[in-house]
Scaffold this active site. Structure first.
Site, short mmCIF file in Angstrom:
data_model
loop_
_atom_site.label_atom_id
_atom_site.label_comp_id
_atom_site.label_asym_id
_atom_site.label_seq_id
_atom_site.Cartn_x
_atom_site.Cartn_y
_atom_site.Cartn_z
N ASP A 1 12.72 -13.87 39.58
CA ASP A 1 12.83 -13.44 40.97
C ASP A 1 14.24 -12.92 41.23
O ASP A 1 15.22 -13.59 40.92
CB ASP A 1 12.51 -14.60 41.92
CG ASP A 1 12.16 -14.11 43.32
OD1 ASP A 1 11.76 -12.94 43.47
OD2 ASP A 1 12.29 -14.90 44.26
N HIS B 1 18.53 -9.55 53.70
CA HIS B 1 18.18 -10.97 53.54
C HIS B 1 19.40 -11.74 53.02
O HIS B 1 19.77 -12.79 53.55
CB HIS B 1 16.99 -11.11 52.58
CG HIS B 1 16.70 -12.52 52.17
ND1 HIS B 1 16.08 -13.43 52.99
CD2 HIS B 1 16.95 -13.20 51.00
CE1 HIS B 1 15.95 -14.60 52.36
NE2 HIS B 1 16.48 -14.48 51.16
N GLU C 1 8.42 -16.03 51.71
CA GLU C 1 9.35 -14.91 51.48
C GLU C 1 8.51 -13.66 51.20
O GLU C 1 7.67 -13.66 50.30
CB GLU C 1 10.30 -15.21 50.31
CG GLU C 1 11.32 -16.28 50.66
CD GLU C 1 12.42 -16.45 49.62
OE1 GLU C 1 12.25 -16.00 48.46
OE2 GLU C 1 13.47 -17.03 49.97
N GLU D 1 7.95 -10.36 49.61
CA GLU D 1 8.51 -9.67 48.44
C GLU D 1 7.47 -8.74 47.84
O GLU D 1 6.29 -8.83 48.15
CB GLU D 1 8.91 -10.69 47.34
CG GLU D 1 9.86 -11.78 47.83
CD GLU D 1 10.54 -12.55 46.70
OE1 GLU D 1 10.56 -12.04 45.56
OE2 GLU D 1 11.04 -13.65 46.98
N ASP E 1 6.92 -15.68 47.87
CA ASP E 1 7.69 -16.72 47.19
C ASP E 1 7.86 -17.89 48.16
O ASP E 1 8.90 -18.04 48.81
CB ASP E 1 9.05 -16.13 46.77
CG ASP E 1 9.95 -17.15 46.09
OD1 ASP E 1 9.45 -18.17 45.61
OD2 ASP E 1 11.17 -16.89 46.05
N ARG F 1 12.71 -25.09 52.30
CA ARG F 1 14.14 -24.86 52.54
C ARG F 1 14.99 -26.12 52.50
O ARG F 1 16.16 -26.08 52.10
CB ARG F 1 14.33 -24.17 53.90
CG ARG F 1 13.68 -22.81 54.02
CD ARG F 1 14.17 -21.85 52.97
NE ARG F 1 13.57 -20.53 53.15
CZ ARG F 1 13.66 -19.56 52.25
NH1 ARG F 1 14.31 -19.75 51.12
NH2 ARG F 1 13.08 -18.40 52.47
N GLN G 1 15.40 -26.98 48.90
CA GLN G 1 16.28 -25.96 48.31
C GLN G 1 17.75 -26.24 48.64
O GLN G 1 18.61 -26.17 47.77
CB GLN G 1 15.88 -24.59 48.85
CG GLN G 1 16.60 -23.42 48.20
CD GLN G 1 16.11 -22.06 48.72
OE1 GLN G 1 15.16 -21.98 49.50
NE2 GLN G 1 16.75 -20.99 48.30
N LYS H 1 10.76 -23.94 44.97
CA LYS H 1 9.98 -22.71 44.87
C LYS H 1 8.87 -22.76 43.82
O LYS H 1 7.96 -21.94 43.85
CB LYS H 1 10.90 -21.53 44.56
CG LYS H 1 11.74 -21.12 45.77
CD LYS H 1 12.88 -20.23 45.37
CE LYS H 1 13.68 -19.79 46.58
NZ LYS H 1 13.01 -18.75 47.38
N THR I 1 3.50 -19.61 44.15
CA THR I 1 3.86 -18.22 44.43
C THR I 1 2.54 -17.47 44.48
O THR I 1 1.72 -17.67 43.59
CB THR I 1 4.74 -17.65 43.29
OG1 THR I 1 5.89 -18.48 43.14
CG2 THR I 1 5.18 -16.22 43.58
N GLU J 1 15.31 -16.70 58.30
CA GLU J 1 16.05 -15.67 59.05
C GLU J 1 15.57 -15.58 60.49
O GLU J 1 16.37 -15.53 61.42
CB GLU J 1 15.87 -14.31 58.37
CG GLU J 1 16.56 -14.24 57.02
CD GLU J 1 15.91 -13.20 56.13
OE1 GLU J 1 16.28 -12.03 56.21
OE2 GLU J 1 15.01 -13.57 55.34
MN MN Z 1 12.42 -15.15 46.49
#
Ligand code: MN
Length: 422
Positions: A122, A129, A194, A196, A228, A232, A235, A248, A252, A368
């Protein structure tokens, strides 16, 4: 990859549903997927046309039903296959009678992963971002000094990459408690997505032999959507010093259709790099990459909460952005990944990283949109979110559109968060 007859916006198919203006899969698209009609059946490789999927083996286009036989083709071979499919599905084609027997409604089959996933890397190409997330941690210097020189990435987990439609339990992980003294093992309280794109590698390189940027696109089968999913709070506690791990690797999801770079040729665009930014090192630079290495692809995130589903409400659009705003192109990612001799293989998956736009409302994650969980997001039905709740379904969509070209869609990438296991 240039434009040819297969990009003619006026071309139509004998499959009527492919000719509507709102379809994701007109005859100019022709994305590949694996599908099966029954659970106990082997995967078959097919191409989307309108509401249908054409079984390529049954149609006599491929010898076997393995997506590997499409991926093993050279760039020239892929282009020839595209022309064969375009001609056979075109209005007035002599193939109509035979191929009609090999058509199945997409809604009546199961769509799987486009291929077995090899390795999964990734990247972090979404500069808006990276800046927005960096700002939460370092308000004065959001971007780290390496960002504009080296495409940042980490090695992800391939075993938990799943097809769209996945429902998974809210994962447990170590979370530092509010007192800052010790972590506990608990269900994540900051479940996020996420937005992507996935880059599917069609054919690889030998160990020790880098792929030069000029050849990079020959190794790419195409693109699909990728979510993804990220915990948080897990993480934040685990990511230093080696990067994301269990925050993560629990899930996915990818959309089933691989949209080829041939189909996306009309949507190539100039790489965006503000004047004053460092020029890419020579191995990451080429005239073709500068002038047409980026792709304009509109991206959307939709939320369908359990309450919306119960009340019969449609999903709500959370954000929109564009792949055009990524800082690195897919050719640069392939060239960078292999510059040390690392070998890519057919079926490897490269994630672009979260693709946010320049405006605050264009964040490709809730991290975000909620400013690190500080701002409530009020939905149209009055529900409030900072991060995802149990029963929430996230739907990613994408399409490319411009005057003089047929609109090319990606279908959707869907996933649902279930309550944590007891
Ligand atoms: Mn990602």
């Amino acid at each position: 990859m240039t434009m040819d007859a297969t990009h003619n916006p006026r071309a139509e198919s004998w499959v009527e549903s492919a000719n509507g203006t709102d379809t994701d899969f007109p005859i100019q698209n022709l994305p590949f997927a694996r599908f099966r009609r029954k659970r106990d059946e082997a995967w078959r490789v097919g191409v989307a046309i309108g509401d249908d999927v054409l079984d390529l083996q049954q149609a006599g286009v491929l010898e076997d039903a393995d997506s590997g036989s499409v991926m093993a083709l050279s760039a020239t071979g892929r282009k020839a296959l595209r022309k064969t499919l375009f001609d056979g599905l075109g209005t007035g084609s002599p193939m109509q009678a035979r191929w009609k027997e090999a058509l199945y409604l997409q809604s009546a089959v199961e769509l799987g992963l486009p291929s077995e996933v090899g390795d999964y890397t990734d990247f972090y190409t979404g500069i808006y971002h990276a800046t927005a997330v960096g700002k939460l941690l370092r308000p004065d210097t959001p971007l780290l000094p390496n960002y504009k020189w080296v495409p940042i990435g980490y090695h992800g987990r391939a075993s938990s990459v799943a097809a769209s439609g996945l429902k998974f339990h809210r994962p447990h992980g170590q979370v530092m408690q509010a007192d800052g003294i010790a972590p506990q093992l608990q269900p994540t309280q900051r479940m996020d997505y996420e937005l992507e794109l996935a880059i599917w590698i069609a054919n690889g390189n030998a160990l020790g032999e880098p792929i030069p940027i000029a050849h990079a696109e020959n190794h790419v089968w195409g693109l699909s959507l990728l979510n993804d999913w990220s915990a948080r709070d897990v993480q934040a506690w685990e990511y230093q010093p080696l990067g994301p791990f269990l925050a993560k690797s629990f899930a996915t999801t990818v959309s089933p259709w691989v949209v080829t770079l041939d189909a996306l040729a009309p949507f190539r665009c100039k790489q965006r790099r503000p004047p004053g930014d460092p020029q890419p090192l020579p191995y990451l630079d080429s005239p073709a990459n500068r002038s047409g290495g980026a792709y304009a692809i509109e991206l959307e995130v939709w939320l369908h909460t359990a309450e919306m589903q119960r009340d019969g409400l449609a999903p709500q659009l959370l954000s929109q952005s564009n792949f055009e705003d990524a800082y690195w192109t897919l050719s640069q990612l392939v060239a960078h990944h292999t510059v040390n001799g690392c070998n890519l293989r057919a079926g490897d998956l490269l994630g672009t990283g979260t693709l946010s736009g320049p405006q605050a409302m264009q964040g490709g994650s809730l991290l975000e949109l909620s400013q690190g969980g500080h701002n409530n997001i009020t939905l149209d039905n009055g529900e409030i979110r900072t991060f995802l709740e149990d029963g929430d379904t996230i739907i990613l969509r994408a399409y490319a559109e411009r005057a003089g070209a047929r609109r090319i869609g990606f279908g959707e990438c869907r996933g649902t968060v279930l309550p944590a296991r007891a």
